[in-house]
Design an enzyme around this catalytic site. Sequence first.
Site, short mmCIF file in Angstrom:
data_model
loop_
_atom_site.label_atom_id
_atom_site.label_comp_id
_atom_site.label_asym_id
_atom_site.label_seq_id
_atom_site.Cartn_x
_atom_site.Cartn_y
_atom_site.Cartn_z
N MET A 1 0.83 -1.20 0.00
CA MET A 1 0.00 0.00 0.00
C MET A 1 0.86 1.25 0.00
O MET A 1 1.82 1.35 0.76
CB MET A 1 -0.92 0.00 1.22
CG MET A 1 -2.02 1.03 1.13
SD MET A 1 -3.13 0.69 -0.25
CE MET A 1 -3.68 2.35 -0.64
N MET B 1 -0.46 -1.62 4.98
CA MET B 1 0.95 -1.56 4.62
C MET B 1 1.67 -2.80 5.14
O MET B 1 1.32 -3.36 6.17
CB MET B 1 1.59 -0.29 5.21
CG MET B 1 1.04 1.01 4.65
SD MET B 1 1.78 2.47 5.43
CE MET B 1 3.47 2.36 4.83
N ASP C 1 9.31 2.35 0.50
CA ASP C 1 10.30 2.11 1.56
C ASP C 1 9.65 2.12 2.93
O ASP C 1 10.11 1.43 3.85
CB ASP C 1 11.46 3.11 1.50
CG ASP C 1 11.03 4.54 1.21
OD1 ASP C 1 9.83 4.78 1.01
OD2 ASP C 1 11.91 5.42 1.16
N ASP D 1 11.44 6.86 -1.65
CA ASP D 1 11.29 8.32 -1.62
C ASP D 1 11.48 8.89 -0.22
O ASP D 1 11.32 10.09 -0.02
CB ASP D 1 9.92 8.73 -2.18
CG ASP D 1 8.80 8.48 -1.18
OD1 ASP D 1 8.77 7.38 -0.59
OD2 ASP D 1 7.96 9.38 -0.98
N GLY E 1 9.67 8.63 2.51
CA GLY E 1 8.49 9.23 3.13
C GLY E 1 7.25 8.41 2.90
O GLY E 1 7.22 7.49 2.08
#
Length: 559
Positions: free
Chosen positions: A394, A422, A447, A474, A476
């Site tokens: 996700m 996630m 990540d 990225d 974040g």
Amino acid sequence: MKRESNVQVWKCGADLVVNHLEQQGVKQVFGIPGAKIDRIFDSLEDSRINTIVVRHEANAAFMAGAVGRLTGKAGVALVTSGPGCANLVTGLATATSEGDPVVALGGAVKRADSLKITHQSMDTVSIFRPVTKLSAEVTASAALSEVLGNAFRTAEFGRPGAAFVSLPQDILNKPITSHALIHQTCPQNGSAPRDEVIAAARLLNQAKNPILLLGLMASQPANAQAIRRFLRHSKIPVTSTYQAAGVVEQTHFDHFAGRVGLFNNQAGDKLLQQADLIITVGYSPVEYDPALWNTGQATLIHIDILPAEIDIAYQPEKELLGNIAATLDALNELINGPLILTHQTQAILEDRARQRLDLANRASHMSGFAIHPLRLVRAMQDIVNRDVTLCVDMGSFHIWIARYLYSFRSRQILMSNGQQTMGVALPWAIAAALVNPQQKVVSVSGDGGFMQSSMELETAVRLKSNVLHIIWVDNGYNMVEIQEQKKYHRPSGVHFGPIDFKMYAESFGAKGFAVESADELTHKLHLAMDIQGPAVIAIPVDYSDNYRLMEEMNISQLL
């Protein structure tokens, strides 16, 4: 026919539990042992069942869920009492939302201690009741087989989901005299009533702008085949939620408006908005809120195994309840020949086809670094052939993939959209590799999501799982950030520090790759794909166009 079961004397209740799992055809159990449940782990040593030790209980539930989705038979998670059970909650909530059959077995304190303030005492039955189809504790040895049998039947029948069984320590450890119930398969429903099918066919034959909206139950293999037969005959336009990825075959692709979900701005949304008849197949509101796609102008027909979940924006005129495949085949016999599309519908589908062509022809030539999501989706499309299973975590990458990566095999792509959980991708991939060891499995996460289950890299290495995990990097939680920016015009709580994922993967014994320039993308992705065994590739991604995901977007404007 009368079914008989013999009374047997078992050395301990755990032996009976394992016998029941064997009768159910369970091939592997995912879990972490502890004092309240270790007797079952000991009994498993003498069984045909493979014990898969994981590094976190939530991942045991994710793995069991993937087994359930891919096989139709409930996957099994086995955990100890207290926090072992509590760690399952997210995994079981995900399984129930996604329609994945799972049976979770949790240890519990001795019955005599259940009302005491004692070590790892917890009312797990109450905790799991809201997120499962069944949550029960075995309170008497004589009921052990019955509770287990009903847990599997409940998890697998109808719209699948999770079942939880609490197993007190004394029942597992003590000798038990009990029936070993013979495994019985779940009954099969027939088609919806004939008069209801006839009425629905009449509505469809009179419609000018009908459309099919496929949901998660549409992706069950038998249902997917029936849908394909229906589409070949009717030539009706079709869209789907993310969970129904792969149901529409390539020969009907010119009538497929793509997948819809989360943000209402896709070709499928346009067709839904102009439709005078919408037929939902195996759809649940948890996949895509009806208020986002239903204008209230269309007649709704609900085809499913269960009645519709009624709300203001979802009140079907007809509900065809029963076996979905049988109902579709019955409806197919009663409808007129190929539908003649209106000019408006043709224009929407043709524009969607042009955008697909733009993506195929131009995305691979994008040269920026970090990598644009559309270029990365195009590169992934080249490696995700029919024999590859793709497990998607996700994040904002989830939307890029759901919209622009194509599949023509049902349940080839595993996504979470009910709970939008996630961390699911890697555990799902490990389970998929166990179910189909001859196939390559690709999993993908951001990540942020990767670090929620990355400890299972050790499990993948131990099992020699043929899995490639792709990390969109990225630094974040970008899915949250783009929504915060839209609402508050600034981000909050979404940034974290970098990780050397190549070294991280290699520290577990997996093969690690890192893309460090635009020119390396295709070469390194194929190198990673060719690894036999676990591999991880980290790819920096340029998410500067993510705000466009919430707008009506034409690919040609980005490429």
